[in-house]
Design a protein around this motif. Structure first.
Motif, PDB file in Angstrom:
ATOM      1  N   ASP A  20     -14.705  11.040  -4.467  1.00 42.05           N
ATOM      2  CA  ASP A  20     -13.823  10.131  -3.732  1.00 42.05           C
ATOM      3  C   ASP A  20     -12.377  10.622  -3.776  1.00 42.05           C
ATOM      4  O   ASP A  20     -11.671  10.613  -2.767  1.00 42.05           O
ATOM      5  CB  ASP A  20     -13.898   8.720  -4.319  1.00 42.05           C
ATOM      6  CG  ASP A  20     -15.298   8.132  -4.234  1.00 42.05           C
ATOM      7  OD1 ASP A  20     -15.964   8.316  -3.197  1.00 42.05           O
ATOM      8  OD2 ASP A  20     -15.720   7.506  -5.218  1.00 42.05           O
ATOM      9  N   LEU A  24      -9.682  12.163  -0.816  1.00 41.44           N
ATOM     10  CA  LEU A  24      -8.348  11.598  -0.579  1.00 41.44           C
ATOM     11  C   LEU A  24      -7.234  12.648  -0.595  1.00 41.44           C
ATOM     12  O   LEU A  24      -6.134  12.393  -0.102  1.00 41.44           O
ATOM     13  CB  LEU A  24      -8.023  10.544  -1.640  1.00 41.44           C
ATOM     14  CG  LEU A  24      -8.649   9.180  -1.454  1.00 41.44           C
ATOM     15  CD1 LEU A  24      -8.358   8.315  -2.665  1.00 41.44           C
ATOM     16  CD2 LEU A  24      -8.134   8.514  -0.196  1.00 41.44           C
ATOM     17  N   LYS A  35      -4.899  13.351   2.414  1.00 38.08           N
ATOM     18  CA  LYS A  35      -4.162  12.181   2.923  1.00 38.08           C
ATOM     19  C   LYS A  35      -3.575  11.348   1.782  1.00 38.08           C
ATOM     20  O   LYS A  35      -3.252  10.180   1.959  1.00 38.08           O
ATOM     21  CB  LYS A  35      -5.069  11.334   3.809  1.00 38.08           C
ATOM     22  CG  LYS A  35      -6.390  10.980   3.190  1.00 38.08           C
ATOM     23  CD  LYS A  35      -7.354  10.369   4.184  1.00 38.08           C
ATOM     24  CE  LYS A  35      -8.686  10.201   3.483  1.00 38.08           C
ATOM     25  NZ  LYS A  35      -9.756   9.908   4.362  1.00 38.08           N
ATOM     26  N   LYS A  92      -0.353   9.157   2.105  1.00 40.96           N
ATOM     27  CA  LYS A  92      -0.405   7.972   2.957  1.00 40.96           C
ATOM     28  C   LYS A  92      -1.349   6.895   2.449  1.00 40.96           C
ATOM     29  O   LYS A  92      -1.248   5.758   2.875  1.00 40.96           O
ATOM     30  CB  LYS A  92      -0.821   8.378   4.364  1.00 40.96           C
ATOM     31  CG  LYS A  92       0.188   9.252   5.053  1.00 40.96           C
ATOM     32  CD  LYS A  92      -0.273   9.663   6.409  1.00 40.96           C
ATOM     33  CE  LYS A  92       0.777  10.591   7.008  1.00 40.96           C
ATOM     34  NZ  LYS A  92       0.306  11.330   8.138  1.00 40.96           N
ATOM     35  N   THR A  93      -2.250   7.258   1.523  1.00 42.23           N
ATOM     36  CA  THR A  93      -3.284   6.300   1.142  1.00 42.23           C
ATOM     37  C   THR A  93      -3.279   5.882  -0.324  1.00 42.23           C
ATOM     38  O   THR A  93      -3.953   4.924  -0.684  1.00 42.23           O
ATOM     39  CB  THR A  93      -4.692   6.847   1.466  1.00 42.23           C
ATOM     40  OG1 THR A  93      -4.875   8.070   0.754  1.00 42.23           O
ATOM     41  CG2 THR A  93      -4.870   7.073   2.946  1.00 42.23           C
ATOM     42  N   VAL A  94      -2.544   6.595  -1.159  1.00 41.71           N
ATOM     43  CA  VAL A  94      -2.548   6.294  -2.595  1.00 41.71           C
ATOM     44  C   VAL A  94      -1.132   5.943  -3.029  1.00 41.71           C
ATOM     45  O   VAL A  94      -0.160   6.561  -2.601  1.00 41.71           O
ATOM     46  CB  VAL A  94      -3.084   7.497  -3.404  1.00 41.71           C
ATOM     47  CG1 VAL A  94      -3.057   7.205  -4.896  1.00 41.71           C
ATOM     48  CG2 VAL A  94      -4.495   7.849  -2.960  1.00 41.71           C
ATOM     49  N   TYR A  95      -1.017   4.970  -3.881  1.00 46.24           N
ATOM     50  CA  TYR A  95       0.282   4.541  -4.399  1.00 46.24           C
ATOM     51  C   TYR A  95       0.931   5.671  -5.187  1.00 46.24           C
ATOM     52  O   TYR A  95       0.337   6.245  -6.085  1.00 46.24           O
ATOM     53  CB  TYR A  95       0.079   3.317  -5.303  1.00 46.24           C
ATOM     54  CG  TYR A  95       1.356   2.757  -5.856  1.00 46.24           C
ATOM     55  CD1 TYR A  95       2.174   1.969  -5.070  1.00 46.24           C
ATOM     56  CD2 TYR A  95       1.742   3.014  -7.165  1.00 46.24           C
ATOM     57  CE1 TYR A  95       3.350   1.440  -5.570  1.00 46.24           C
ATOM     58  CE2 TYR A  95       2.912   2.496  -7.676  1.00 46.24           C
ATOM     59  CZ  TYR A  95       3.710   1.708  -6.872  1.00 46.24           C
ATOM     60  OH  TYR A  95       4.876   1.198  -7.370  1.00 46.24           O
TER      61      TYR A  95
END
Length: 83
Positions: free
Chosen positions: A5, A9, A12, A15-18
Motif C-alpha cells: 500500500d 502511494l 503521489k 498529495k495524499t499523505v499528511y
C-alpha cells in the motif's frame, strides 16, 4: 497498511499523505530540532518512517549525516529522486 500500500502511494505521496514538515506553519519542528542542539560535525539524524524524506530534506543539513529508514522501498526510491 501494508508495504504494498505504501509502495503504491510513493508517486503521489505529496498529495495524499499528511506531511508534518509541509504543514508546520508555526515552526514547531524547527524549534524541537533546535532544542536538540545538533552538531553538524558530530551528530546523526535518524528518520524512522521517513516516507519521501521531507524531514531529512528540511533538517538534515544541521547534522553530520542522515539515515532515512522506511519499510517501503518505493518511498525510499522516491526520496532519492527528490534529493
Amino acid at each position: 497498511m501494508h508495504q504494498k500500500d505504501w509502495d503504491e502511494l510513493a508517486p503521489k505521496f505529496e498529495k495524499t499523505v499528511y506531511d508534518i514538515v509541509a504543514t508546520d506553519q508555526d515552526g514547531v519542528l524547527a524549534g524541537l530540532v533546535a532544542r536538540v542542539h545538533p552538531r553538524p560535525t558530530r551528530d546523526v539524524l535518524v528518520d524512522l518512517g521517513c516516507g519521501i524524506g521531507t524531514f531529512v530534506e528540511e533538517f538534515g543539513g544541521r547534522f553530520r549525516s542522515v539515515v532515512g529508514v522506511d519499510f517501503s522501498e518505493a518511498q525510499i526510491e522516491h526520496a532519492r529522486k527528490l534529493a
